[in-house]
Scaffold this active site. Sequence first.
Site, short mmCIF file in Angstrom:
data_model
loop_
_atom_site.label_atom_id
_atom_site.label_comp_id
_atom_site.label_asym_id
_atom_site.label_seq_id
_atom_site.Cartn_x
_atom_site.Cartn_y
_atom_site.Cartn_z
NE ARG A 155 0.29 1.31 3.40
CZ ARG A 155 1.26 2.16 3.63
NH1 ARG A 155 2.53 1.75 3.65
NH2 ARG A 155 1.05 3.43 3.84
N GLY A 156 0.27 2.40 -0.17
CA GLY A 156 1.06 3.62 -0.33
C GLY A 156 1.11 3.94 -1.81
CB ALA A 157 0.15 6.98 -3.68
CD GLN B 228 -2.82 2.37 7.19
OE1 GLN B 228 -3.41 2.67 8.23
NE2 GLN B 228 -3.46 2.19 6.05
CG ASP C 48 -3.11 7.85 -1.07
OD1 ASP C 48 -3.02 8.38 0.05
OD2 ASP C 48 -2.73 6.70 -1.31
CG ASN D 152 -2.39 11.31 2.86
OD1 ASN D 152 -1.86 10.42 2.19
ND2 ASN D 152 -2.00 11.61 4.08
CE LYS D 153 -4.91 5.30 4.88
NZ LYS D 153 -5.78 4.32 4.20
NE ARG E 185 -6.36 0.48 -1.76
CZ ARG E 185 -5.81 0.98 -0.65
NH1 ARG E 185 -4.53 0.78 -0.39
NH2 ARG E 185 -6.52 1.70 0.20
#
Lengths: 350, 350
Positions: free
Chosen positions: A48-50, A200, A241, A251-252, A91
């Site tokens: 995960r993570g852009a 996270q 993201d 973002n998150k 995603r």
Amino acid sequence: MYDTIRPIIWHEGTLQLLDQRLLPQQVIYNSYTSAEAVATAISEMVVRGAPAIGITAAYGVVLATQQALQGHVADWRQAVAKAIALLAKARPTAVNLAWALAEMEPLVSKVKEHHALEKLLARAVAIHQQDIADNHTMGELGTALIAQGGGANPVGVLTHCNAGALATGGYGTALGVIRSAFAAGKIHQVYADETRPWLQGARLTAWELLQDKIPVTLIAEGAAARLMHQQRVTWVVVGADRIAANGDVANKVGTSGVAIIARHYGVKVMVVAPTSTIDMHTTNGSGIPIEERPASELLDFHGETVAAAGCGAWNPVFDVTPASLIDAIVTEKGVVEQPSYAKLAALMRR
Amino acid sequence: MYDTIRPIIWHEGTLQLLDQRLLPQQVIYNSYTSAEAVATAISEMVVRGAPAIGITAAYGVVLATQQALQGHVADWRQAVAKAIALLAKARPTAVNLAWALAEMEPLVSKVKEHHALEKLLARAVAIHQQDIADNHTMGELGTALIAQGGGANPVGVLTHCNAGALATGGYGTALGVIRSAFAAGKIHQVYADETRPWLQGARLTAWELLQDKIPVTLIAEGAAARLMHQQRVTWVVVGADRIAANGDVANKVGTSGVAIIARHYGVKVMVVAPTSTIDMHTTNGSGIPIEERPASELLDFHGETVAAAGCGAWNPVFDVTPASLIDAIVTEKGVVEQPSYAKLAALMRR
């Protein structure tokens, strides 16, 4: 120093992904040989993570090519195109996924078959290596924004989610800045939001920073306002993201709330992301698709029900921070303060 | 209707506390016969919530008296005074604890020995019953502040932590308003912050509301800003652990952040608490002691380590919301809008 973690490794025709669902208790790399399996790994958040999703997708295209050529598929280009379409849907929010696939796609069309695997792998490796190099560049640029803290006045920063080595090719975006600033003696304490529901912060950011012996203190997200009220931090440093053309940042989930609280207390907000995260085709944040994940991520823990039985949950996993609440966007091409369409457009022309 | 849950029950010389650490998976009452055990139960959060802690402490004084008299302790008043001192230290932030002990203490000094147990028990029961009655009063007063939602425009509210039947003698403060407003058809959806680290929202608030068939949707605390951005709620309704003389409110950590975000989005903030929560001896929020609990509450889950090994954590469990961010404080004596010292002083004289 401070650059030892690699979540994505290409090894002898296989893609190795560090399974981030198991960290920090287990450090296990899974091995992938098909684009389908890679798409599932992205959906299920093995990776995960852009930026990391983008790099992984690029290698996914390589795997699709390898599989089609080794299987002597008649129309290998079509098979790879199908894999690209599948990967693109893994995603929705991180634009780096689409960006990386758009980098690979033209090559698939034009490369000669006997060179295809070699050329596509070279391109994926280049994307991967460039990401790490860019993170080091952003680390320096972001560090320059942070004022030197005195001995009696140690500087703390708050980060949300994980925008570290684990979210990128290596070194990290937000955590890249934090690594560089710590190495430069500019920051002395990192506070990490635990970041529900996936934790996270507790599982990944804390683990990463401890690997590099950078002091990290975990807080519940609800404690961020008290942290800022006590003047324990001067900057919030986060990743992204997707950044819309006007500077709105997806973002998150939780990032926009932290930014609102930061503005209330006069704490500055820095967003660190490569230009591959900037989506000039999306006018503003309202156009960014925001993924909603299963309620079970909130209701259960390690497969065990935690919440009251029968309770519903709403689980958007990203939110949009308006450009007006962001003091600086740090990219590998330079820093944009008080982001706007004009400033981002000029940056993208560099 | 909507008033069936009793977290604190006096039964034939014993105090029964619904063990809130085990909810919602297990509904178990523990039995107490000594003030020492009651103090431990408060510290360890078998019972929590400011009014519930106060009521429990009052019964703790009854148990101390019962034990001293039955044990023929020479100076039973001194034994009870010791128990009161012990109970007072069980948790620092909720002023209702000190308030309830201050209600009991004069009786201990002046009551005749042969009447002592009967009179003290009657006082504790009166505190308990008055709390429930006051919650119904506040339910009506708070409901009057909420605008009627149309069919196409259903009204949602957000609550943080648990200020429900479980946090009081019964019915609840914030959840009392929510129960009354739901019964009146004024609200249609309740969003509950899961409330880390103890998950009061997921475990207690959701359970309570589901008992009463009130629709409740759980969110991660980080999703509150997105919830408000989408205009899903018109009010944030919360309880309080201590209200300073100027209207600053100590409540579960995260409340102040939610209030800052609410102000940003034009969502109103209602604090619901009996006047026993108002501490006119504390000038403002900076004078309220804020409890910090063990890091393990953040680092572990059900006894299992979740966070990266070696990670530190900062775990303040309350914060202070400044009076300027509060639209209304609802008490059993009336409503104070835009709270100030003068308004609270006038309320307390009623």
